[in-house]
Scaffold this motif. Sequence first.
Motif, PDB file in Angstrom:
ATOM      1  N   THR A 172      70.851  95.002 -22.281  1.00  0.00           N
ATOM      2  CA  THR A 172      69.874  94.923 -21.842  1.00  0.00           C
ATOM      3  C   THR A 172      70.091  93.129 -21.205  1.00  0.00           C
ATOM      4  N   MET A 173      71.062  92.197 -22.080  1.00  0.00           N
ATOM      5  CA  MET A 173      70.782  91.330 -21.373  1.00  0.00           C
ATOM      6  C   MET A 173      70.684  90.629 -20.364  1.00  0.00           C
ATOM      7  N   ASN A 174      69.190  90.468 -19.969  1.00  0.00           N
ATOM      8  CA  ASN A 174      69.723  89.424 -18.519  1.00  0.00           C
ATOM      9  C   ASN A 174      70.125  88.022 -17.935  1.00  0.00           C
ATOM     10  N   ASP A 175      70.238  87.341 -16.836  1.00  0.00           N
ATOM     11  CA  ASP A 175      70.650  86.196 -17.013  1.00  0.00           C
ATOM     12  C   ASP A 175      69.955  84.981 -17.764  1.00  0.00           C
ATOM     13  N   SER A 176      68.934  85.539 -17.126  1.00  0.00           N
ATOM     14  CA  SER A 176      68.427  84.453 -17.477  1.00  0.00           C
ATOM     15  C   SER A 176      67.888  84.164 -19.660  1.00  0.00           C
ATOM     16  N   THR A 177      67.971  85.337 -20.077  1.00  0.00           N
ATOM     17  CA  THR A 177      67.552  85.774 -21.526  1.00  0.00           C
ATOM     18  C   THR A 177      69.157  84.856 -21.899  1.00  0.00           C
ATOM     19  N   TRP A 178      70.196  85.307 -21.433  1.00  0.00           N
ATOM     20  CA  TRP A 178      71.816  85.289 -22.197  1.00  0.00           C
ATOM     21  C   TRP A 178      71.470  83.097 -21.506  1.00  0.00           C
ATOM     22  N   GLU A 179      71.107  82.341 -20.601  1.00  0.00           N
ATOM     23  CA  GLU A 179      71.332  81.281 -20.668  1.00  0.00           C
ATOM     24  C   GLU A 179      70.701  80.781 -21.744  1.00  0.00           C
ATOM     25  N   GLN A 194      68.266  92.876 -27.290  1.00  0.00           N
ATOM     26  CA  GLN A 194      68.714  93.345 -25.595  1.00  0.00           C
ATOM     27  C   GLN A 194      70.489  92.858 -25.739  1.00  0.00           C
ATOM     28  N   TRP A 195      71.140  92.478 -26.650  1.00  0.00           N
ATOM     29  CA  TRP A 195      72.283  92.278 -26.338  1.00  0.00           C
ATOM     30  C   TRP A 195      72.862  94.025 -26.793  1.00  0.00           C
TER      31      TRP A 195
END
Length: 146
Positions: A106-113, A101-102
């Motif tokens: 396409t990485m969203n905030d939840s995945t980044w957290e 995703q990175w």
Amino acid sequence: MIANKKTAETNGVSLIRLYLLRALYLLVIVGLGIVQWPVVIDHIVHQEKSWELMEGVVACMLTSFSVLSILGLRYPLRMLPLLFWELGWKSIWLLVVAFPQWTTGTMNDSTWETASACLLVVIFPFFIPWRYVFANYVKKRGDRWR
């Protein structure tokens, strides 16, 4: 005689390395104590809404991990498989879920957290006594099957 017994029990793992392992277990205990325990306790006390399946699984697994890490303070070498499990699942998740995703943006905030929390695992290999691991988990004969 006592010095020989202690050396035999730790297979040459230095006292500093044992303290580093204990510090790692303590980091897990404190970190999950701050983040995870309030969530679990709040859920137990209030039970206003039920958890989604995976939300409940993750909360219970991480809470259990923190409790088992307490044993790591007393038995840092015996509890190494607990650190292997943590190193394994976080590394796999980072490689299979977060990294693709990175790289595609396409990485969203939840995945980044979650990825940010999982990145702490990069310090684990520096704390683990790999000679001991090799001697006791790779070279040493396994337990008999029958």
